[in-house]
Design a protein around this motif. Sequence first.
Motif, short mmCIF file in Angstrom:
data_model
loop_
_atom_site.label_atom_id
_atom_site.label_comp_id
_atom_site.label_asym_id
_atom_site.label_seq_id
_atom_site.Cartn_x
_atom_site.Cartn_y
_atom_site.Cartn_z
N ILE A 88 -0.19 -13.23 3.13
CA ILE A 88 0.72 -12.08 3.22
C ILE A 88 2.15 -12.54 3.46
CG2 ILE A 88 1.29 -10.06 4.63
CD1 ILE A 88 -1.67 -9.58 4.98
N GLY A 89 2.30 -13.64 4.23
CA GLY A 89 3.65 -14.17 4.44
C GLY A 89 4.32 -14.60 3.16
N TYR A 90 3.56 -15.27 2.28
CA TYR A 90 4.11 -15.69 0.99
C TYR A 90 4.36 -14.50 0.07
CZ TYR A 90 3.02 -20.54 2.19
OH TYR A 90 2.97 -21.76 2.80
N PRO A 93 7.65 -10.53 0.27
CA PRO A 93 8.80 -9.98 -0.50
C PRO A 93 8.35 -9.07 -1.64
CG PRO A 93 9.14 -12.30 -0.04
CD PRO A 93 7.73 -11.99 0.35
N TYR A 94 7.21 -9.38 -2.25
CA TYR A 94 6.72 -8.55 -3.35
C TYR A 94 5.93 -7.35 -2.83
CZ TYR A 94 7.80 -13.02 -5.52
OH TYR A 94 8.43 -14.17 -5.92
N LEU A 95 5.16 -7.58 -1.75
CA LEU A 95 4.43 -6.46 -1.15
C LEU A 95 5.39 -5.42 -0.59
CD1 LEU A 95 1.62 -8.41 0.74
CD2 LEU A 95 1.34 -6.95 -1.27
N ASP A 96 6.53 -5.89 -0.06
CA ASP A 96 7.54 -4.98 0.48
C ASP A 96 7.97 -3.98 -0.58
OD1 ASP A 96 9.68 -3.73 1.71
OD2 ASP A 96 11.02 -5.44 1.50
N LYS A 97 8.31 -4.48 -1.77
CA LYS A 97 8.77 -3.59 -2.85
C LYS A 97 7.64 -2.68 -3.33
CE LYS A 97 12.30 -6.84 -4.45
NZ LYS A 97 12.78 -7.67 -5.59
N ALA A 98 6.44 -3.26 -3.48
CA ALA A 98 5.32 -2.46 -3.98
C ALA A 98 4.94 -1.35 -3.01
CB ALA A 98 4.12 -3.37 -4.25
N GLU A 124 15.92 12.90 0.38
CA GLU A 124 15.77 11.72 -0.46
C GLU A 124 15.83 10.46 0.39
OE1 GLU A 124 18.85 11.88 -3.35
OE2 GLU A 124 17.88 13.42 -4.56
N PHE A 125 15.14 9.42 -0.08
CA PHE A 125 15.22 8.10 0.54
C PHE A 125 16.45 7.38 -0.02
CE2 PHE A 125 10.68 8.93 1.12
CZ PHE A 125 10.51 8.50 2.43
N GLU A 126 17.46 7.19 0.81
CA GLU A 126 18.60 6.40 0.38
C GLU A 126 18.31 4.90 0.50
OE1 GLU A 126 22.22 7.47 2.30
OE2 GLU A 126 22.43 9.33 1.14
N MET A 127 17.43 4.55 1.42
CA MET A 127 17.04 3.16 1.59
C MET A 127 15.61 3.15 2.14
SD MET A 127 17.82 -0.08 1.40
CE MET A 127 19.61 -0.08 1.26
N LEU A 128 14.77 2.30 1.56
CA LEU A 128 13.41 2.13 2.07
C LEU A 128 12.98 0.69 1.84
CD1 LEU A 128 10.81 3.08 3.31
CD2 LEU A 128 10.11 4.00 1.10
N THR A 129 13.03 -0.09 2.88
CA THR A 129 12.57 -1.47 2.83
C THR A 129 11.86 -1.78 4.14
OG1 THR A 129 13.25 -3.80 2.70
CG2 THR A 129 14.83 -2.26 3.64
N PRO A 135 3.40 -8.05 8.73
CA PRO A 135 2.46 -7.80 9.82
C PRO A 135 1.56 -9.00 10.05
CG PRO A 135 1.77 -6.63 7.85
CD PRO A 135 3.11 -7.22 7.55
N THR A 136 0.96 -9.05 11.22
CA THR A 136 0.04 -10.14 11.58
C THR A 136 -1.32 -9.56 11.88
OG1 THR A 136 1.87 -11.41 12.53
CG2 THR A 136 -0.35 -12.04 13.18
#
Length: 549
Positions: A88-90, A93-98, A124-129, A135-136
């Motif tokens: 998950i650590g690796y 960055p991609y899971l965040d966007k998905a 509306e979502f102006e920012m969602l990251t 998580p651990t």
Amino acid sequence: MGIISTILGTFGFGFGTTIGILIGYYLFIYHQSTDVQASSNLLLNSLDPEIKPLMELDSEAIAKMFPEIPLWVKNPDFDRIDWLNKLIGYMWPYLDKAISNMAKSIAKPIIAEQIPNYKIDSVEFEMLTLGSLPPTFQGMKVYATDDKELIMELSVKWAGNPNILVAAKAFGLKATVQVVDLQVYATPRITLKPLVPSFPCFANIFVSLMDKPQVDFGLKLLGADVMAIPGLYRFVQELIKDQVANMYLWPKTLCVQIMDPSTAMKKPVGLLNVNVIKAIKLKKKDFLGGSDPYVKLTLSGDRVPGKKTVVKHSNLNPEWNEEFDLVVKDPESQELHLIVYDWEQVGKHDKIGMNVIPLKDLTPEEPKLMTLELLKSMEPNEPVSEKSRGQLVVEVEYKPFKEDNIPDNLDDPNAVEKAPEGTPSGGGLLVVIVHEAEDLEGKYHTNPYVRLLFKGEERKTKRVKKNREPRWDEDFQFPLDEPPVNDKLHVEVISTSSRMGLIQSKEALGYVVINLADVVSNRRINDKYHLIDSKNGRVQIELQWRTSS
């Protein structure tokens, strides 16, 4: 008397203040000595504690001494899953966007349904990251059952740095709410069932919580820290715990369907070959007395996207002669749905008529030529119209598989249809499917449509009003005499407004130029492209290169 009262009042105030200071000083010194004595006794006790070996302590005492110790250490039923944390650590960055995009898509219809009740113009979502900290998972417990299911219990801790910014507009005003510094501790139970022989090998995901989750976060309203208000922090925490527990605390569950279990358990048993030959005397749908027909084919009970013929412009008696192969899983219950549409450059495509063919009426390995009357719908109570909608001529053949002779590429997502008959041997058909866009921003308005430019031809999707994440799912076809290995496709997203008096009635929201060489070599590309001259905007375009071979 007034002067005497003033003098006596001043004297009384001074005398009372002096007496109050003396009494307060005495109480302070008295209590300080008591507290100092108590603190001294506590310090002496801490310097001479009772020492015991760890093996003599019970599990509750060890848990208090080491609150951060993982579950796989405290509980032998939980397995250590460091490998999952590394993965998950690796992938974070991609899971965040998905995950962020999935959260937007799930929340969007819910918000759209609720805002009319509160007289709010938009949310509306102006920012969602989700930030850079994944998580651990502190351990996982797997349950073995006799049913066709897999049960996992996880211990999750997440001290993240997300940035979630939500903007609400009402009565011409705009308010922003920001969620920061989110911390979550939860023990979810995940059940995958039923287990099926089709990928991803399970039909549903059931999620429930074994305990009330621990949630901590910061909340800013118009830039101010709302959680600093006395009493609000604990109230919000308890409210979230209770609401989440009411919905998802075991035995209550959240069910996410991955596929239909009834069809997932069934393996492919054959192919249905459909040759769409022609249509006769189609109903006129256009204003000038014509139609631009095409045919869409789907099998009932199948979640695979339907297949389409090419569009025949300005033709009420079109001839296609296009062949399609559809995978059959249950010939006793499945039906072939044939719908004839009138293609429109702008707006929704009009349905001319439809009909269905039950597969149980077909004799295996026997081609059957059929002339179908086009109907408005297949509802039994639909009144029959005296005016004909036209006829559709097709040839169908059901080809069952022999045992142990099922093709390997039936569910190949990159497989494309063949080009229609008459396509030059050295050329093919370029198909451009405009799926959707996201995070579009217009300075004056956001009513987007997509404009395609290819070899001097211009095609446009329909316009979607007031939507930053529109979905079109419109396809455009370009017959070519040779592969477009050196050609480019220009894709532009534009917003227009029909309101009178606007200075900027047309506004460019971004563009992208796509090289088509990769499409020819890969046959199919489905990707999201970042828009140039746009802050975060992206557009999803699917490209197919179909040949006759």
